[in-house]
Write an enzyme that holds these catalytic residues in place. Structure first.
Site, PDB file in Angstrom:
ATOM      1  CB  SER A 102     -32.195  71.010 -10.830  1.00  0.00           C
ATOM      2  OG  SER A 102     -31.611  69.752 -10.917  1.00  0.00           O
TER       3      SER A 102
ATOM      4  CG  ASP B  76     -27.129  75.202   3.979  1.00  0.00           C
ATOM      5  OD1 ASP B  76     -28.038  75.949   4.391  1.00  0.00           O
ATOM      6  OD2 ASP B  76     -27.341  74.126   3.385  1.00  0.00           O
TER       7      ASP B  76
ATOM      8  CE  LYS C 278     -35.175  67.870 -11.772  1.00  0.00           C
ATOM      9  NZ  LYS C 278     -33.984  67.261 -11.161  1.00  0.00           N
TER      10      LYS C 278
END
Length: 710
Positions: free
Chosen positions: A475, A486, A500
């Site tokens: 999560s 990224d 999740k």
């Protein structure tokens, strides 16, 4: 603007704060557990809520009814240890009508199943208790099937009794092998231990009430829709929100139930009990009074009921009747008075330590390790504009300031087993390490996409950074780790994360239940469970209303985050993580949003991987880890254990010998190949507890520092 929503991962079956009706084993009589009118209203209104705003848009049909049925039976008796085959055949009549019943607020079939389960559960426990004094023959070559998931249901009570006889025999043999000394004396101790164990289980089972049954029913209902939509009854909703805030209001003590009496397990630093010094660990609480009111005797109460009495709003007074540790319950109790206060749970907050690591270049590097157990936020204090509200980002910012003062060469953040938490905190924590820019994309039920940004310029730390994740990092942990990856802001180490990628909104059920229904309940004078101050009267629903995506457009749903430097895992994806959940949403992707990476780390990662692999081939601990994984995989399909003493002892002796050999290997490594650790070394046991993944991650960070400097 950031969405004020929360993310949660693991939810246990909740126990409510109600005394409630007791179980009657005499059949479907007036003493059996029954739903109250409020529960019928809650479930009926939840069906309407799910049909209108749930992200998944699940059709409420026979297929869902069947899924709820299977989930419910599995929740109650996954190991097939209690129900009889005839029970299951009887329940099949409900398989395709459960959804229709829920739409009408009719819980009778679900409660019937629970009552049968409760009856069978107590039957098994009482039978087990009756077997404890048996004179077991441990020379007989028998096996006990401890994992019955793939077995058929018990055909008869006699078949169930035989399995449970073996279970008690196994428990007794385990106790026998764990004790040394006189045979007769040990046998009596083992009988007393096992008798007490079953008596406690029976005692707690007999306190089960209709709120407990309702919570389990709701777990099956919501879990069949998606694994992260959860209904919490009032007490569990309060516990969930306190965990999110890392704060609660009370006396500052952890309590445990011991022989029907509430006992002090721990005094929390800084709380009223800690400051007052009147309470001690192992003191027992036998009575509670609010302010100057009369005392209520709480001996024999459920722990959650007692906790609800003892906790309360900041500034209020609670009086306790205490039997000091070591004294008999018949002793004269002492009375203490405490003023409740706000307690900050520091032990579950972000923490730091500094590790010294020697790199391949022979230089020593100072690395700050920050352990973040969850993404917490005191949402109430945040909304009330309390300048001292508790949050992950605030805590980590302070930690980074101290690490910079101590001139660390790198920072390693440990997110292992971090199940998530506040979306706000995932975004703001990312902002401590990037200048500004998008962090996560969120798509709602109408397919609208919102990009949530770190809008605060500047960073709190811009040096070498590593993030550790594992299969239970989920999560909010995945949002943070994915954004760092990224942007090329740091390297990710560990194993594939949970996967999740859904967003839950926490809604007080008082907002869902219509005003007319609330008035109806009030008019009927419904005996609601005693709700602790601050708990939502009708509970809380955490409902999936959105899905989040990385800034590169990929969802973390199912796939999670793949580390740059991977370690072997003992948790296969088909058995652990989102991909193992049958009702989970699928993986997909959307367009990437515009962002400017900090760096391209691909060449650095390639070099780090090479050094990491070289170390692994020469590492005894790496070899041990692979052996453990192989052993666990081999045992995965095992379902039974021997209950012949000689065989079981041999198996355990071999396991202990393997463990001893490893410890000796570690002693030699610690002492640089010379002598084992001295017996008087007080830190010997601590030194032998190896966190191999963290140790190797620190080595990778040392490589990273060295390569960056070059």
């Amino acid at each position: 603007m950031l969405k004020k929503v929360f993310l949660a991962l693991f939810v246990a079956a909740a126990i409510s704060c109600s005394a409630g009706p007791r179980v009657n084993l005499d059949g479907d009589g007036p003493g059996m557990l029954k739903p109250d009118a409020a529960q019928s209203v809650i479930v009926k209104d939840l069906v309407g809520l799910f049909e209108s705003i749930h992200y998944k848009k699940v059709p409420f049909n026979d297929s869902l009814s069947s899924e709820i049925f299977d989930k419910y039976i599995k929740t109650l008796d996954e190991g097939k240890n209690y129900f009889l085959k005839s029970d299951i055949e009887d329940f099949e009549n409900y398989r395709n009508v459960i959804v229709d019943d829920l739409k009408e607020g009719d819980l009778s079939s679900m409660f019937h199943i629970f009552n049968v389960y409760q009856t069978r559960y107590l039957e098994r426990l009482k039978f087990a208790e009756s077997q404890v004094k048996n004179d077991f023959d441990f020379t007989k070559d028998e096996t006990y099937t401890y994992n019955r998931k793939n077995e058929d249901w018990f055909a008869t009570k006699e078949e169930a009794n035989e399995t449970w006889r073996k279970r008690v025999k196994y428990d007794m043999l385990t106790l026998k092998l764990s004790r040394s000394g006189e045979e007769v004396e040990n046998k009596q101790k083992n009988i007393e231990t096992l008798t007490k164990r079953y008596e406690n289980l029976i005692s707690q089972a007999e306190k089960t009430n209709h709120n407990d049954a309702f919570q389990i029913i709701m777990n099956a209902f919501t879990g069949a829709i998606d694994p992260h939509t959860n209904y919490f009854n009032p007490s569990y909703a309060q516990a969930f929100n306190e965990d999110m805030a890392r704060t609660f209001e009370g006396i500052g003590a952890r309590l445990v139930l011991d022989n029907e009496v509430v006992k002090i397990m721990e005094i929390l630093p800084g709380g009223p009990a800690f400051k007052d010094k009147s309470l001690q660990v192992d003191d027992r609480i036998i009575g509670v009074a609010q302010g100057n009111e009369e005392f209520v005797d709480i001996i024999g109460w459920r722990l959650d009921n007692a906790v609800a009495k003892i906790k309360g709003p900041k500034g209020t007074v609670v009086r306790l009747k205490i039997i000091p540790a070591g004294q008999e319950l018949t002793s004269q109790p002492k009375i203490i008075s405490l003023t409740r206060d706000k307690i900050v749970m520091e032990e579950t907050s972000a923490k730091k330590e500094i590790k010294m690591v020697t790199g391949d270049d022979g230089k020593q590097y100072k690395i700050g390790v920050i352990n973040i157990p969850g993404f917490y936020l005191d949402f109430k204090a945040y909304n009330d504009k309390d300048p001292n509200y508790k949050s992950t980002t605030r805590d980590v910012r302070l930690i980074l300031d101290t690490l910079k003062q101590e001139k660390v060469d790198a920072v390693l953040i440990d997110l292992r087993s971090n199940g998530g938490g506040s979306l706000i905190e995932a975004i703001e924590l990312t902002g401590l390490f990037i200048d500004s820019g998008p962090v996560v994309q969120v798509r709602d039920t109408r397919n609208r996409i919102e990009v949530d940004n770190d809008e605060e310029p500047g960073t709190s730390y811009d040096g070498p950074l590593g993030i550790m994740i594992d299969r239970f990092s989920a999560s909010a942990s995945e949002i943070f780790a994915a954004a760092i990856q990224d942007y090329g802001r740091g390297i990710i180490l560990g194993t594939q994360s949970y996967g999740k990628g859904t967003v839950q909104s926490a809604i007080d059920m008082s907002r869902v239940i219509s005003a007319s229904n609330r008035l109806l309940l009030k008019a009927q004078n419904i005996d609601r469970q005693e709700v602790a101050p601050g708990a939502p009267e009708f509970g809380q629903i955490n409902i999936t209303m959105a899905k989040f995506y990385r800034i590169n457009g990929s969802s973390t749903q199912h796939k999670g985050v793949t580390p740059d430097i991977e370690f072997p895992t003992v948790y296969p994806a088909d058995k652990f993580g989102e991909s193992s959940e049958p009702a989970a949403l699928p993986w997909d992707q959307i367009n990437a949003t515009k962002y400017s990476p900090v760096a391209n780390l691909s060449n650095l990662i390639t070099a780090l991987e090479s050094k990491h692999e070289t170390r692994m081939q020469a590492s005894p601990e790496y070899k041990n880890m692979l052996e453990d994984i192989k052993l666990l995989n081999e045992k995965e399909d095992e379902t039974e254990v021997t209950i012949q003493e000689a065989k079981l002892k041999k198996e355990r002796d071999e396991a202990e010998a393997r463990s001893a050999a490893r410890n000796n290997q570690r002693r030699i490594a610690i002492s640089a190949g010379h002598l084992p650790l001295e017996a008087e070394d007080k830190d010997a046991d601590k030194k032998l507890k190896v966190d191999f993944v963290q140790d190797e991650s620190l080595n990778v960070m040392a490589d990273m520092i060295s390569l960056i400097k070059k």
